[in-house]
Design a protein around this motif. Sequence first.
Motif, PDB file in Angstrom:
ATOM      1  N   ALA A  26       3.948 -41.317 -37.228  1.00 29.72           N
ATOM      2  CA  ALA A  26       3.374 -39.970 -37.235  1.00 29.72           C
ATOM      3  C   ALA A  26       3.687 -39.276 -38.558  1.00 29.72           C
ATOM      4  CB  ALA A  26       3.898 -39.158 -36.053  1.00 29.72           C
ATOM      5  N   LYS A  50       0.907 -37.852 -41.069  1.00 28.34           N
ATOM      6  CA  LYS A  50       0.984 -36.437 -41.398  1.00 28.34           C
ATOM      7  C   LYS A  50       0.979 -36.210 -42.908  1.00 28.34           C
ATOM      8  CE  LYS A  50       3.671 -32.425 -39.911  1.00 28.34           C
ATOM      9  NZ  LYS A  50       4.877 -32.066 -39.150  1.00 28.34           N
ATOM     10  N   ARG A  82       4.574 -39.985 -29.275  1.00 25.98           N
ATOM     11  CA  ARG A  82       3.760 -40.308 -30.442  1.00 25.98           C
ATOM     12  C   ARG A  82       4.034 -39.400 -31.638  1.00 25.98           C
ATOM     13  NH1 ARG A  82      -1.502 -38.786 -31.753  1.00 25.98           N
ATOM     14  NH2 ARG A  82      -1.728 -37.859 -29.700  1.00 25.98           N
ATOM     15  N   GLU A  83       4.189 -38.106 -31.381  1.00 24.68           N
ATOM     16  CA  GLU A  83       4.361 -37.176 -32.517  1.00 24.68           C
ATOM     17  C   GLU A  83       5.734 -37.310 -33.175  1.00 24.68           C
ATOM     18  OE1 GLU A  83       4.022 -36.367 -29.365  1.00 24.68           O
ATOM     19  OE2 GLU A  83       5.285 -34.655 -28.794  1.00 24.68           O
ATOM     20  N   LYS A 118       7.181 -40.456 -33.496  1.00 19.25           N
ATOM     21  CA  LYS A 118       7.293 -41.814 -34.032  1.00 19.25           C
ATOM     22  C   LYS A 118       7.244 -41.795 -35.559  1.00 19.25           C
ATOM     23  CE  LYS A 118       6.013 -45.074 -30.542  1.00 19.25           C
ATOM     24  NZ  LYS A 118       5.050 -44.855 -29.470  1.00 19.25           N
TER      25      LYS A 118
END
Length: 369
Positions: free
Chosen positions: A92, A96, A86-87, A89
């Motif tokens: 993200a 962010k 997930r972080e 993708k």
Amino acid sequence: MTANKQLLMLPGDGIGREVMAVTERVIDWYAKYRSLQFDVEHDLIGGIAFDTHGTPLTDSAIERAKQADAVLLGAVGGPQWDGLAREHKPEAGLLKIRKEMGLFANLRPAVVFPALAEASTLKTELVSGLDIMVVRELTGGIYFGEPRGIDDLGGGERKGFNTMVYTTEEVRRIARVAFDLAKKRNGRVCSVDKANVLDVSILWREEVIALHQEEYPDIELSHMYVDNAAMQLVRDPKQFDVIVTGNMFGDILSDAAAMLTGSLGMLPSASLGAEAGGRIPSLYEPVHGSAPDIAGKDMANPLATLQSFSMMLRYSFDLAEEAQLLETAIERVLESGLRTADIMQDGKARVSTSTMADAILRELDKAAD
Ligand code: IPM
Ligand code: MG
């Protein structure tokens, strides 16, 4: 001479790059014919940033975004990055940059161009003249609430959970944006929540009501549960002026509102933060995604991104007249019958991204004469 405006472009993935290239042509036009100078920088976001740097958004890109007067973003995502954690993708990177820039207010106008009223899947009379503004809270709610995660309960059982949370201040600052916008529009705000079920929504509604009484008594305020709002949007969308709602409800309702207009390919958005030192952090992006299926085929509709740029001229630089030039050019081109594939209608001329861009520039040239 005022200083050049500092603009950071983050084209991202898929059609993001194509629609951004069109916008650069328009920016060059403004420099040449309207003495409107931008210093344009580029950086990466999304899948392309991951492929290049191993992260969907680098710290240095965040820093540049914070320094810029405004950020223009294309789109992120594509099937080749679906399997990433997930972080990593592309999405993200988007979440962010919103969080890091403090962009709590997401403005998503849904406006039906007269020339496109028949392109909507709804009956023309339901949508012609439609002009609503969805104000979505963008840095809080269930998207960012803690705790969140997936716990292993043992024995093959797992538990996934997120937290939907809003504080007084978070509700009030987004409601204030909605009330202020309504003042300049038709004076009506509909706050959307799920206060018949969720505690977080009970607080949301109480705070919206309190702020309204204290500061905005002249605005007409109504409330709607989100399920009803979804239904009302497709039943009778013109009843709305400004809709204000939380992050997830706004994500869902803004897609529905967008589709009323005929195509996601037409819709711009602005994401704004709190003013600090005379500056409002701001990022503009089309509502559509990266459309990997048509990327690289010169088929994408550049009009949502062009309108995002015109929102930038209005909201970040107070250049309503310059914005109007571009908006008029878009209207004229649509009236002339040119359509990219996503808004194609019988009897119209289907054109590529670059032909659409040429037509917009020709209209701008006429306006400059
Ligand atoms: C949007 C998108 C994003 C969101 C995704 C891509 C993370 O759907 O901007 O509406 O959910 O906010
Ligand atoms: Mg969405």
